[in-house]
Design an enzyme around this catalytic site. Structure first.
Site, PDB file in Angstrom:
ATOM      1  N   ASP A   3      -1.275  -4.989  13.956  1.00  0.00           N
ATOM      2  CA  ASP A   3      -2.006  -4.579  15.155  1.00  0.00           C
ATOM      3  C   ASP A   3      -3.133  -5.585  15.369  1.00  0.00           C
ATOM      4  O   ASP A   3      -3.394  -6.407  14.492  1.00  0.00           O
ATOM      5  CB  ASP A   3      -2.564  -3.156  15.003  1.00  0.00           C
ATOM      6  CG  ASP A   3      -3.383  -2.980  13.746  1.00  0.00           C
ATOM      7  OD1 ASP A   3      -2.832  -2.506  12.741  1.00  0.00           O
ATOM      8  OD2 ASP A   3      -4.579  -3.354  13.753  1.00  0.00           O
TER       9      ASP A   3
ATOM     10  N   ARG B  56       9.293  -3.530  12.581  1.00  0.00           N
ATOM     11  CA  ARG B  56       8.524  -3.630  11.348  1.00  0.00           C
ATOM     12  C   ARG B  56       9.351  -4.172  10.190  1.00  0.00           C
ATOM     13  O   ARG B  56       8.903  -5.044   9.452  1.00  0.00           O
ATOM     14  CB  ARG B  56       7.944  -2.263  10.944  1.00  0.00           C
ATOM     15  CG  ARG B  56       6.786  -1.909  11.832  1.00  0.00           C
ATOM     16  CD  ARG B  56       6.169  -0.589  11.500  1.00  0.00           C
ATOM     17  NE  ARG B  56       5.084  -0.384  12.434  1.00  0.00           N
ATOM     18  CZ  ARG B  56       3.801  -0.334  12.105  1.00  0.00           C
ATOM     19  NH1 ARG B  56       3.440  -0.417  10.853  1.00  0.00           N
ATOM     20  NH2 ARG B  56       2.874  -0.183  13.016  1.00  0.00           N
TER      21      ARG B  56
ATOM     22  N   ARG C 234       7.293   1.815   1.166  1.00  0.00           N
ATOM     23  CA  ARG C 234       7.617   0.411   1.388  1.00  0.00           C
ATOM     24  C   ARG C 234       8.005  -0.253   0.064  1.00  0.00           C
ATOM     25  O   ARG C 234       8.818  -1.174   0.037  1.00  0.00           O
ATOM     26  CB  ARG C 234       6.448  -0.325   2.046  1.00  0.00           C
ATOM     27  CG  ARG C 234       6.915  -1.579   2.746  1.00  0.00           C
ATOM     28  CD  ARG C 234       5.841  -2.197   3.613  1.00  0.00           C
ATOM     29  NE  ARG C 234       5.538  -1.384   4.762  1.00  0.00           N
ATOM     30  CZ  ARG C 234       4.381  -1.425   5.411  1.00  0.00           C
ATOM     31  NH1 ARG C 234       3.419  -2.229   5.013  1.00  0.00           N
ATOM     32  NH2 ARG C 234       4.184  -0.668   6.460  1.00  0.00           N
TER      33      ARG C 234
ATOM     34  N   ARG D 150       2.023  11.124  -8.918  1.00  0.00           N
ATOM     35  CA  ARG D 150       1.343  11.308  -7.619  1.00  0.00           C
ATOM     36  C   ARG D 150       2.125  10.730  -6.445  1.00  0.00           C
ATOM     37  O   ARG D 150       1.545  10.403  -5.402  1.00  0.00           O
ATOM     38  CB  ARG D 150      -0.062  10.691  -7.634  1.00  0.00           C
ATOM     39  CG  ARG D 150      -0.999  11.436  -8.556  1.00  0.00           C
ATOM     40  CD  ARG D 150      -2.365  10.776  -8.599  1.00  0.00           C
ATOM     41  NE  ARG D 150      -3.203  11.506  -9.528  1.00  0.00           N
ATOM     42  CZ  ARG D 150      -4.309  12.158  -9.188  1.00  0.00           C
ATOM     43  NH1 ARG D 150      -4.716  12.157  -7.940  1.00  0.00           N
ATOM     44  NH2 ARG D 150      -5.003  12.800 -10.086  1.00  0.00           N
TER      45      ARG D 150
ATOM     46  N   ARG E 279      -0.308  -8.707  -3.393  1.00  0.00           N
ATOM     47  CA  ARG E 279      -0.340  -7.621  -2.405  1.00  0.00           C
ATOM     48  C   ARG E 279       0.536  -8.014  -1.226  1.00  0.00           C
ATOM     49  O   ARG E 279       0.449  -9.143  -0.718  1.00  0.00           O
ATOM     50  CB  ARG E 279      -1.784  -7.374  -1.948  1.00  0.00           C
ATOM     51  CG  ARG E 279      -1.883  -6.571  -0.681  1.00  0.00           C
ATOM     52  CD  ARG E 279      -3.213  -5.917  -0.463  1.00  0.00           C
ATOM     53  NE  ARG E 279      -3.425  -5.567   0.933  1.00  0.00           N
ATOM     54  CZ  ARG E 279      -2.773  -4.612   1.602  1.00  0.00           C
ATOM     55  NH1 ARG E 279      -1.846  -3.887   1.001  1.00  0.00           N
ATOM     56  NH2 ARG E 279      -3.025  -4.380   2.867  1.00  0.00           N
TER      57      ARG E 279
ATOM     58  N   SER F 209       0.002  -4.797   5.489  1.00  0.00           N
ATOM     59  CA  SER F 209      -0.266  -5.097   6.888  1.00  0.00           C
ATOM     60  C   SER F 209      -1.765  -5.317   7.078  1.00  0.00           C
ATOM     61  O   SER F 209      -2.573  -4.960   6.219  1.00  0.00           O
ATOM     62  CB  SER F 209       0.229  -3.959   7.783  1.00  0.00           C
ATOM     63  OG  SER F 209      -0.367  -2.755   7.384  1.00  0.00           O
TER      64      SER F 209
ATOM     65  N   GLY G 226       0.821  -1.204   0.000  1.00  0.00           N
ATOM     66  CA  GLY G 226       0.000   0.000   0.000  1.00  0.00           C
ATOM     67  C   GLY G 226       0.859   1.260   0.000  1.00  0.00           C
ATOM     68  O   GLY G 226       0.571   2.241  -0.684  1.00  0.00           O
TER      69      GLY G 226
HETATM   70  N1  HPA Z   1      -8.026  -2.079   9.772  1.00  0.00           N
HETATM   71  C1  HPA Z   1      -7.906  -1.953   8.465  1.00  0.00           C
HETATM   72  N2  HPA Z   1      -6.757  -2.087   7.838  1.00  0.00           N
HETATM   73  C2  HPA Z   1      -5.675  -2.338   8.567  1.00  0.00           C
HETATM   74  C3  HPA Z   1      -5.725  -2.474   9.940  1.00  0.00           C
HETATM   75  C4  HPA Z   1      -6.970  -2.338  10.567  1.00  0.00           C
HETATM   76  O1  HPA Z   1      -7.084  -2.452  11.789  1.00  0.00           O
HETATM   77  N3  HPA Z   1      -4.472  -2.708  10.383  1.00  0.00           N
HETATM   78  C5  HPA Z   1      -3.665  -2.714   9.314  1.00  0.00           C
HETATM   79  N4  HPA Z   1      -4.391  -2.499   8.205  1.00  0.00           N
END
Ligand code: HPA
Length: 236
Positions: free
Chosen positions: A204, A217, A24, A43, A87, A90, A20
């Site tokens: 997370d 990370r 990265r 962009r 893809r 995270s 994304g």
């Molecule tokens: N929500 C949506 N996308 C994400 C999250 C999340 O908690 N963590 C990493 N990408």
């Protein structure tokens, strides 16, 4: 050259990794590829092409969310003829047994809404990963003893959701994690007969509130990129 990608036709490889975050993409290209060339910066959505194990690979940022990814994936598929799109990103963990740093290989991607939703009318299409890529990624991950989970994920449009009841239903139905891009990627790959997979690092956790410390990370993301590259070029 397309509206959003300035690369020459020959500068985009048949295999594209899509994080994304455009930075990265830069980090992954500089870390894993040789002969790296910047091929897109329209962009600020950076794209790089280089060589991995003798194979040409492009790493192109997708931006956040399905509308953004859809622009890049459409142009890569329809204008550049890309065959394999993986893809790398995270996700938020949803099941108690899914830990921070674990890797999720997304077999399916459930969504409420995607840029493709309107064409299906009353059908609930089930976006799924390419089986060959998925099995190759499982083998690559096992060989490096990575902690992986294989199963369904939830592609949401909303990071700051006000609907925790939707998350509850996802958890109840065994969904492993939440991110914001894979369902559209899988749907486009299905429509145009290409291969797609999402390899995700849990950064997370929605239930525990745990999060990956910033200095962890890089190492964790490295494992995900290696799995994606090894899966892409696994000989059938
Ligand atoms: N929500 C949506 N996308 C994400 C999250 C999340 O908690 N963590 C990493 N990408």
């Amino acid at each position: 050259m397309t509206i959003h990608i300035s690369a020459k036709q020959e500068d985009i490889a048949d295999t594209v990794l899509m994080p994304g975050d455009p930075y990265r993409a830069k980090w992954a290209a500089e870390t894993f590829l040789t002969n790296v060339k910047l091929v897109n910066e329209v962009r600020g959505m950076l794209g790089f092409t280089g060589i991995w194990n003798g194979n040409s690979v492009t790493i192109q940022g997708s931006g956040m969310g399905m509308p953004s990814l859809s622009i890049y994936a459409n142009e890569l598929i329809k204008d550049y003829g890309v065959k394999t799109l993986i893809r790398i990103g995270s996700c938020g963990g949803m099941q108690p047994y899914v830990g921070i740093r674990d890797i999720i290989l997304a077999m399916t991607a459930t969504t409420i809404n995607s840029p493709s939703s309107s064409i299906f009318n009353e059908i609930n299409f089930a976006p799924c990963a390419d089986y060959g890529l998925l099995t190759a990624a499982v083998l690559a991950a096992r060989a490096k003893r990575a902690k992986i989970h294989v199963g369904g994920i939830y592609s949401s449009d909303i990071f700051y959701s006000e609907r925790s009841d939707l998350d509850d239903q996802m958890v109840r139905h065994g969904i492993l994690g939440v991110e914001m891009e894979a369902a559209e990627l899988y749907t486009l790959a299905a429509r145009y007969g290409r291969r797609a997979l999402a390899v995700l690092t849990v950064s997370d956790h929605l239930q525990t509130g745990a999060a990956l410390p910033p200095n962890d990370r890089e190492k964790t993301f490295a494992e995900m990129v290696e799995i994606a590259l090894e899966a892409a070029f696994e000989k059938e």
